[in-house]
Design a protein around this motif. Structure first.
Motif, PDB file in Angstrom:
ATOM      1  N   LYS A 169       0.826  -1.214   0.000  1.00 17.70           N
ATOM      2  CA  LYS A 169       0.000   0.000   0.000  1.00 17.70           C
ATOM      3  C   LYS A 169       0.858   1.261   0.000  1.00 17.70           C
ATOM      4  O   LYS A 169       0.528   2.248  -0.656  1.00 17.70           O
ATOM      5  N   MET A 170       1.952   1.226   0.743  1.00 11.06           N
ATOM      6  CA  MET A 170       2.834   2.383   0.772  1.00 11.06           C
ATOM      7  C   MET A 170       3.477   2.624  -0.585  1.00 11.06           C
ATOM      8  O   MET A 170       3.575   3.778  -1.048  1.00 11.06           O
ATOM      9  N   ALA A 171       3.883   1.567  -1.267  1.00  7.02           N
ATOM     10  CA  ALA A 171       4.452   1.724  -2.615  1.00  7.02           C
ATOM     11  C   ALA A 171       3.408   2.278  -3.576  1.00  7.02           C
ATOM     12  O   ALA A 171       3.707   3.141  -4.404  1.00  7.02           O
ATOM     13  N   ASN A 172       2.162   1.781  -3.468  1.00  6.22           N
ATOM     14  CA  ASN A 172       1.087   2.293  -4.321  1.00  6.22           C
ATOM     15  C   ASN A 172       0.838   3.775  -4.063  1.00  6.22           C
ATOM     16  O   ASN A 172       0.638   4.566  -4.995  1.00  6.22           O
ATOM     17  N   LYS A 173       0.836   4.152  -2.775  1.00  8.62           N
ATOM     18  CA  LYS A 173       0.586   5.549  -2.427  1.00  8.62           C
ATOM     19  C   LYS A 173       1.672   6.456  -2.989  1.00  8.62           C
ATOM     20  O   LYS A 173       1.384   7.506  -3.573  1.00  8.62           O
ATOM     21  N   ARG A 174       2.919   6.050  -2.835  1.00 11.15           N
ATOM     22  CA  ARG A 174       4.014   6.876  -3.344  1.00 11.15           C
ATOM     23  C   ARG A 174       3.961   6.999  -4.858  1.00 11.15           C
ATOM     24  O   ARG A 174       4.237   8.068  -5.415  1.00 11.15           O
ATOM     25  N   ALA A 175       3.578   5.913  -5.525  1.00 16.57           N
ATOM     26  CA  ALA A 175       3.493   5.948  -6.986  1.00 16.57           C
ATOM     27  C   ALA A 175       2.354   6.861  -7.436  1.00 16.57           C
ATOM     28  O   ALA A 175       2.500   7.616  -8.406  1.00 16.57           O
ATOM     29  N   LYS A 176       1.215   6.798  -6.727  1.00 18.61           N
ATOM     30  CA  LYS A 176       0.072   7.639  -7.134  1.00 18.61           C
ATOM     31  C   LYS A 176       0.381   9.109  -6.940  1.00 18.61           C
ATOM     32  O   LYS A 176       0.032   9.945  -7.785  1.00 18.61           O
ATOM     33  N   ILE A 177       1.004   9.450  -5.829  1.00 22.79           N
ATOM     34  CA  ILE A 177       1.351  10.850  -5.595  1.00 22.79           C
ATOM     35  C   ILE A 177       2.310  11.342  -6.672  1.00 22.79           C
ATOM     36  O   ILE A 177       2.172  12.447  -7.204  1.00 22.79           O
ATOM     37  N   ALA A 178       3.300  10.502  -7.015  1.00 27.06           N
ATOM     38  CA  ALA A 178       4.249  10.874  -8.068  1.00 27.06           C
ATOM     39  C   ALA A 178       3.540  11.055  -9.401  1.00 27.06           C
ATOM     40  O   ALA A 178       3.809  12.012 -10.141  1.00 27.06           O
ATOM     41  N   MET A 179       2.607  10.144  -9.724  1.00 29.41           N
ATOM     42  CA  MET A 179       1.862  10.262 -10.979  1.00 29.41           C
ATOM     43  C   MET A 179       1.028  11.531 -10.992  1.00 29.41           C
ATOM     44  O   MET A 179       0.982  12.265 -11.994  1.00 29.41           O
ATOM     45  N   THR A 180       0.355  11.839  -9.889  1.00 25.05           N
ATOM     46  CA  THR A 180      -0.505  13.022  -9.833  1.00 25.05           C
ATOM     47  C   THR A 180       0.302  14.294 -10.042  1.00 25.05           C
ATOM     48  O   THR A 180      -0.106  15.198 -10.787  1.00 25.05           O
ATOM     49  N   ILE A 181       1.460  14.370  -9.394  1.00 27.87           N
ATOM     50  CA  ILE A 181       2.306  15.556  -9.565  1.00 27.87           C
ATOM     51  C   ILE A 181       2.808  15.652 -11.000  1.00 27.87           C
ATOM     52  O   ILE A 181       2.834  16.742 -11.588  1.00 27.87           O
ATOM     53  N   ASN A 182       3.180  14.517 -11.597  1.00 29.80           N
ATOM     54  CA  ASN A 182       3.660  14.531 -12.981  1.00 29.80           C
ATOM     55  C   ASN A 182       2.564  14.933 -13.958  1.00 29.80           C
ATOM     56  O   ASN A 182       2.783  15.734 -14.874  1.00 29.80           O
ATOM     57  N   VAL A 183       1.363  14.381 -13.764  1.00 26.13           N
ATOM     58  CA  VAL A 183       0.267  14.626 -14.708  1.00 26.13           C
ATOM     59  C   VAL A 183      -0.289  16.041 -14.573  1.00 26.13           C
ATOM     60  O   VAL A 183      -0.568  16.714 -15.570  1.00 26.13           O
ATOM     61  N   THR A 184      -0.455  16.505 -13.341  1.00 23.21           N
ATOM     62  CA  THR A 184      -1.065  17.830 -13.134  1.00 23.21           C
ATOM     63  C   THR A 184      -0.041  18.945 -13.039  1.00 23.21           C
ATOM     64  O   THR A 184      -0.417  20.114 -12.979  1.00 23.21           O
ATOM     65  N   ALA A 185       1.243  18.589 -13.005  1.00 23.23           N
ATOM     66  CA  ALA A 185       2.317  19.589 -12.927  1.00 23.23           C
ATOM     67  C   ALA A 185       2.094  20.539 -11.760  1.00 23.23           C
ATOM     68  O   ALA A 185       2.203  21.756 -11.891  1.00 23.23           O
ATOM     69  N   CYS A 186       1.792  19.967 -10.599  1.00 24.32           N
ATOM     70  CA  CYS A 186       1.436  20.802  -9.447  1.00 24.32           C
ATOM     71  C   CYS A 186       2.521  20.832  -8.389  1.00 24.32           C
ATOM     72  O   CYS A 186       2.293  21.343  -7.287  1.00 24.32           O
ATOM     73  N   GLY A 187       3.706  20.267  -8.686  1.00 22.93           N
ATOM     74  CA  GLY A 187       4.732  20.160  -7.665  1.00 22.93           C
ATOM     75  C   GLY A 187       5.121  21.487  -7.044  1.00 22.93           C
ATOM     76  O   GLY A 187       5.219  21.610  -5.824  1.00 22.93           O
ATOM     77  N   ASP A 188       5.327  22.536  -7.863  1.00 24.96           N
ATOM     78  CA  ASP A 188       5.760  23.822  -7.321  1.00 24.96           C
ATOM     79  C   ASP A 188       4.594  24.656  -6.830  1.00 24.96           C
ATOM     80  O   ASP A 188       4.779  25.656  -6.138  1.00 24.96           O
ATOM     81  N   MET A 189       3.356  24.264  -7.173  1.00 19.50           N
ATOM     82  CA  MET A 189       2.204  25.087  -6.806  1.00 19.50           C
ATOM     83  C   MET A 189       1.888  25.019  -5.324  1.00 19.50           C
ATOM     84  O   MET A 189       1.146  25.846  -4.797  1.00 19.50           O
ATOM     85  N   PHE A 190       2.430  24.023  -4.644  1.00 18.93           N
ATOM     86  CA  PHE A 190       2.178  23.942  -3.209  1.00 18.93           C
ATOM     87  C   PHE A 190       3.091  24.884  -2.441  1.00 18.93           C
ATOM     88  O   PHE A 190       2.948  25.052  -1.249  1.00 18.93           O
ATOM     89  N   GLY A 191       4.015  25.509  -3.152  1.00 18.68           N
ATOM     90  CA  GLY A 191       4.881  26.470  -2.498  1.00 18.68           C
ATOM     91  C   GLY A 191       4.620  27.898  -2.930  1.00 18.68           C
ATOM     92  O   GLY A 191       5.147  28.826  -2.346  1.00 18.68           O
ATOM     93  N   GLN A 192       3.810  28.120  -3.972  1.00 19.78           N
ATOM     94  CA  GLN A 192       3.581  29.468  -4.472  1.00 19.78           C
ATOM     95  C   GLN A 192       2.187  29.552  -5.080  1.00 19.78           C
ATOM     96  O   GLN A 192       1.770  28.690  -5.846  1.00 19.78           O
ATOM     97  N   ASP A 193       1.450  30.591  -4.718  1.00 21.45           N
ATOM     98  CA  ASP A 193       0.130  30.813  -5.290  1.00 21.45           C
ATOM     99  C   ASP A 193       0.258  31.455  -6.654  1.00 21.45           C
ATOM    100  O   ASP A 193       1.247  32.111  -6.971  1.00 21.45           O
TER     101      ASP A 193
END
Length: 343
Positions: A169-193
């Motif tokens: 489950k932990m591996a699945n969770k880490r993979a999903k979070i990585a996929m979401t950030i890659n697909v939505t390109a939201c990695g830097d948005m959590f640090g800047q509005d």
């Protein structure tokens, strides 16, 4: 956020796969939607939060699920079992597919192992520790900063098979979070509005498309109102900071910072600006306001009363007696006299 908007914005990801690129205006619109979802739906420490040692929020699994729902991204998993006789280990690839047209949007990888520190050892009782082979146990040292003293914890190795499901489950969770950030390109948005972006750059990106199309006007999304529950929680924190004179904790600074995320009502601003009064202790207030009384005078006032109203008036003198035992006796005397005196 309406369903139509979600479909339109989510579809931009899939359309970019067909055309080979996204228009600049679509990128700005995409960023604005991520920020809108963060403000309107996602909650700090539930969907994202600051990990100790980092300087910007990190996306949690719950937050990845919200973003996938907003952009209509379905996830699928490919699991590689890299386990050995001593270690359970999985590497997972999560693939994001657009729910409407089935186009693959991107992937993310994650890995977990029972060899990680938090999974490798568990706390044990001293008796269990003593009967465990030396190579499967350890005494971990630590230091308590509050008590300013060191401590020891008995630990033994965990059974990897018992953790197999948790590791997967932990591996699945880490993979999903990585996929979401890659697909939505939201990695830097959590640090800047979005509104923190340089004004000239934002104006250029929203008005000048590289394909020669007409300028696009990008309306700034409206900020949500701060809920009464959240405001009550934050107001307590703000007023505590102002009471303790924390640097920068002034009504103007607090209101200005809050308005970058939410719309405040006039009543909420007034509550932030309300003067803070340090409450006086009961004993101090009574001593400063009225002189102390002696036991005999209060007892005389109670026994001299002929009506309940006079008794109640005399009872107001009891708290001014300094001795606690005397006050208790006077309270008992008042209760007995009230029973036998007409109203």
């Amino acid at each position: 956020m309406t369903t139509a908007l979600a479909v339109q914005q989510g579809g931009a990801l899939a359309q970019s796969q067909q055309s080979g690129r996204m228009a600049v205006a679509d990128i700005i619109s995409h960023v604005a939607m991520v920020q809108e979802v963060m403000r309107a739906v996602m909650k700090p420490e539930v969907h994202y939060g600051v990990i100790p040692g980092t300087d910007k929020p990190t996306l949690y699994k719950q937050g990845a699920e919200v973003l996938c729902m907003a952009f209509r991204v379905a996830d699928s998993y490919q699991v590689e079992d890299l386990s050995t006789a001593d270690v359970v280990r999985y590497r997972v690839t999560c693939t994001g597919v657009h729910q409407i047209n089935g186009i693959v949007l991107g992937t993310g990888m994650g890995e977990a192992s029972s060899g990680e520190e938090k999974y490798k050892w568990r706390k044990a009782y001293k008796e269990e520790f003593e009967v465990t082979p030396a190579n499967l146990r350890r005494e971990k040292k630590g230091y308590n900063k509050q008590k300013q003293e060191s401590y020891s914890t008995y630990q033994v190795r965990t059974e990897p098979a018992d953790l197999a499901n948790t590791i997967l489950k932990m591996a699945n969770k880490r993979a999903k979070i990585a996929m979401t950030i890659n697909v939505t390109a939201c990695g830097d948005m959590f640090g800047q509005d979005l509104e923190d972006m340089d004004e000239a750059l934002r104006d250029h990106l929203t008005r000048h498309a590289p394909d020669g199309r007409a300028p696009v006007e990008q309306e700034k999304p409206a900020l949500p109102e701060m809920s009464a529950e959240l405001f009550a929680q934050r107001l307590t924190e703000w007023r505590t900071a102002m009471t303790n004179q924390v640097k920068g904790a002034t009504p103007d600074n607090i209101i200005g910072k809050a308005k970058t995320k939410y719309t405040l009502t006039a009543e909420q601003e007034a509550a932030i600006r309300a003067p803070i009064e340090k409450p006086a202790k009961k004993e101090e207030a009574a001593t400063d306001a009225l002189p102390p009384m002696v036991y005999a005078d209060v007892a005389d006032a109670l026994t001299s009363a002929t009506t309940k109203a006079e008794l109640d008036a005399a009872a107001l003198l009891i708290p001014r007696v300094s001795d606690e035992q005397f006050r208790k006796e006077l309270d008992e005397m008042h209760a007995e006299l009230v029973a036998g005196v007409p109203a």
